[in-house]
Enzyme design. Structure first.
Site, PDB file in Angstrom:
ATOM      1  N   THR A 150       0.837  -1.201   0.000  1.00 42.64           N
ATOM      2  CA  THR A 150       0.000   0.000   0.000  1.00 42.64           C
ATOM      3  C   THR A 150       0.870   1.249   0.000  1.00 42.64           C
ATOM      4  O   THR A 150       0.628   2.185  -0.778  1.00 42.64           O
ATOM      5  CB  THR A 150      -0.932  -0.021   1.219  1.00 42.64           C
ATOM      6  OG1 THR A 150      -1.765  -1.189   1.123  1.00 42.64           O
ATOM      7  CG2 THR A 150      -1.808   1.216   1.259  1.00 42.64           C
ATOM      8  N   TYR A 197     -12.092  -5.864  -5.093  1.00 45.69           N
ATOM      9  CA  TYR A 197     -13.249  -5.124  -5.620  1.00 45.69           C
ATOM     10  C   TYR A 197     -14.550  -5.587  -4.967  1.00 45.69           C
ATOM     11  O   TYR A 197     -15.293  -4.796  -4.390  1.00 45.69           O
ATOM     12  CB  TYR A 197     -13.343  -5.258  -7.141  1.00 45.69           C
ATOM     13  CG  TYR A 197     -14.556  -4.531  -7.692  1.00 45.69           C
ATOM     14  CD1 TYR A 197     -14.602  -3.140  -7.706  1.00 45.69           C
ATOM     15  CD2 TYR A 197     -15.665  -5.236  -8.160  1.00 45.69           C
ATOM     16  CE1 TYR A 197     -15.716  -2.463  -8.170  1.00 45.69           C
ATOM     17  CE2 TYR A 197     -16.782  -4.559  -8.638  1.00 45.69           C
ATOM     18  CZ  TYR A 197     -16.803  -3.176  -8.647  1.00 45.69           C
ATOM     19  OH  TYR A 197     -17.911  -2.514  -9.097  1.00 45.69           O
ATOM     20  N   TYR A 232      -1.980 -10.410   3.257  1.00 46.82           N
ATOM     21  CA  TYR A 232      -1.944  -8.970   3.511  1.00 46.82           C
ATOM     22  C   TYR A 232      -3.307  -8.527   4.040  1.00 46.82           C
ATOM     23  O   TYR A 232      -4.252  -8.358   3.283  1.00 46.82           O
ATOM     24  CB  TYR A 232      -1.581  -8.252   2.212  1.00 46.82           C
ATOM     25  CG  TYR A 232      -1.231  -6.783   2.367  1.00 46.82           C
ATOM     26  CD1 TYR A 232      -1.261  -6.139   3.594  1.00 46.82           C
ATOM     27  CD2 TYR A 232      -0.843  -6.045   1.261  1.00 46.82           C
ATOM     28  CE1 TYR A 232      -0.933  -4.808   3.720  1.00 46.82           C
ATOM     29  CE2 TYR A 232      -0.507  -4.708   1.368  1.00 46.82           C
ATOM     30  CZ  TYR A 232      -0.561  -4.092   2.613  1.00 46.82           C
ATOM     31  OH  TYR A 232      -0.244  -2.769   2.722  1.00 46.82           O
ATOM     32  N   LYS A 235       0.812 -10.010   7.223  1.00 48.07           N
ATOM     33  CA  LYS A 235       1.096  -8.637   7.644  1.00 48.07           C
ATOM     34  C   LYS A 235      -0.222  -8.061   8.113  1.00 48.07           C
ATOM     35  O   LYS A 235      -1.175  -7.951   7.332  1.00 48.07           O
ATOM     36  CB  LYS A 235       1.649  -7.828   6.470  1.00 48.07           C
ATOM     37  CG  LYS A 235       1.631  -6.302   6.660  1.00 48.07           C
ATOM     38  CD  LYS A 235       2.519  -5.649   5.618  1.00 48.07           C
ATOM     39  CE  LYS A 235       2.146  -4.199   5.276  1.00 48.07           C
ATOM     40  NZ  LYS A 235       2.370  -3.238   6.357  1.00 48.07           N
TER      41      LYS A 235
END
Lengths: 305, 305
Positions: free
Chosen positions: A49, A112, A142, A172
């Site tokens: 990100t 999405y 993630y 993470k």
């Protein structure tokens, strides 16, 4: 019980510098990665990100990885962000990272569609593992539900670990929710659990976690590496306090734009200020306020190479 | 004042049939598109949300479009979903659609990052228009904030229209919020405003809107076309009532899985039931309940070709 499957340590969630035409500034990216590794990072997570991964094409991410490796950055220090919204593209990027010898991939869920069930998410990751079909794959989940809109709950982690114990290497947790990180650490000892929020690093290491994959090492690799090494000693208090103060300033900026501003200010490289739309740099007032606030803490970046 | 820039009419937001290996069942896709056009649709929007566009790669979407055109589906009846999270991929798909002669593209905003400002979104679409650089481009904004996490507010539409009046052809409002659709219709007369919710179609046409781009034409092209043609007459009441009843049943299923179930049941083609993970078909109980409920309305699909 520390994980024997995956990696541990301090990973920079690497920022992505751009040229004025909005393409990746490869030269600056290479120089930055060299500096990060020399100044304290065990490794680098590309195109998460903070690296604005979803703003770059599959082809751009593959090329950037190849350019870094060609420039001498050891592949086994690199973790590639590979989660796209379409399974075939996630497979393509993940296969590329494995073929190049990356130490792992950090994979967003498809981001999405919303309100997905665990069955569908399990099937997505099962297809990914099977299609990549390489025993060298080390996959880090993630978890960043505030952006992806999708959660890795404990039940899903358990199913994935049971099905692919040699592949699902860790997670993470970027939710910012310590109780979630703690629950993962307690339920899955030996799993490679990373935090995205440095102020949790000491508590995470105390509970057997693997380290941090976070944005702040982009500007503070040395202090955070020291924190990683000394967490069990009282001398870590000062680095913990500094890390907390610094992340709170940058996070309010908002975070990725803030890190870019600090790095641009200290390196003089304009490439850190250029972002690909729809993301935007800080405006002049925010920029100046952040640089002033960071300056008042007495913080400076580790020296250039 | 009807739009002179873009298209009008009834567009099916086309479902995407899959083979057991999760690749696109091109043969079934072609047959379905032929049937839709023969049974009432003015056009077909490929790879929107109902078409599960974000689950398919750029390469797959380009290939499917090419296959349809090669099979004789007129390119100018096709609108391609082109919005990816990365600008270069959105440019690539959009350029491809324009080069192939599609009547338009239906473009999601970049959908990973959240809390984006209008300046960044404007810049994204400005870069897109400039990089495609083709005066034949007709761009429809795809407003579906419940999934994309990003809104096209009136201010942003106004800026885009002012900057690119010959390109920004319209919007598909899939928010389900009639007050939003109404505000767009009132603020931008002549703009090609489509609804994604057929029960709003009559009200939209009354206010000068362009039509519907919606999932229900996949099973009810003839009834909805009649509704589109007769909206101003009292005889449209029956079709409006049927459309409303049908969409409420399917929407509760949930919608895309429900449409797939109805189409599979009536055509006997298994390809409609296969979805790419993380999306899943209805379970057996949901499937049977929906087929029963739709059957009780007396609804049947228009005949095959």
């Amino acid at each position: 019980m520390p994980s024997t499957l995956g990696v541990r340590g301090l990973f920079a969630a690497n920022l992505t510098p751009l040229l004025p035409d909005l393409s990746i500034d490869t030269e600056t990216l290479i120089a930055h990665c060299r500096w990060l590794l020399a100044r304290g990072c065990h490794g680098i997570a590309l195109f998460g990100t903070t690296g604005e991964g979803p703003s770059f094409s599959v082809a751009e991410k593959k090329a950037a990885l190849d350019d870094l490796i060609a420039a001498g950055i050891p592949a086994n220090t690199l973790m590639l962000g590979t989660g796209c919204s379409a399974l075939p593209e996630t497979v393509e990027l993940t296969s590329h990272a494995v073929a190049r010898g990356c130490c792992g991939v950090l994979t967003l869920p498809p981001f999405y569609f919303k309100r997905l069930g665990d069955d569908g998410l399990f099937r997505y990751f099962a297809e990914l593992v099977q299609r990549v079909g390489d025993e060298k794959l080390r996959l880090y989940l993630y978890h960043i539900p505030q952006l992806s809109g999708v959660s890795f709950g404990l039940g899903l982690i358990e199913r994935l670990l049971a099905a692919f114990p040699q592949v699902i290497a860790g997670i993470k947790d970027s939710s910012g929710d310590w109780s979630n990180t703690k629950a993962i650490l307690e339920n899955f000892p030996g799993f490679g659990t990373f935090t995205g929020w440095d102020p949790y690093l000491r508590d995470l290491l105390r509970l057997g976690g693997a380290g941090a994959i976070s944005g702040m090492p982009n500007i503070n690799p040395t202090g955070l590496r020291r924190l990683y090494e000394t967490w069990a000693q009282p001398e870590s208090d000062a680095d913990h306090r500094d890390a907390t103060r610094l992340i709170e300033l940058v996070d309010a900026a908002p975070p990725t734009a803030g890190l870019r501003a600090v790095l641009a200010h200290h390196t003089g490289r304009e490439s850190w200020l250029i972002r690909r739309p729809p993301l935007q740099p800080l405006d002049r007032e925010q920029h100046d306020a952040l640089i002033r606030a960071v300056g008042e803490t007495g913080f400076t970046l580790p020296p250039p190479l």
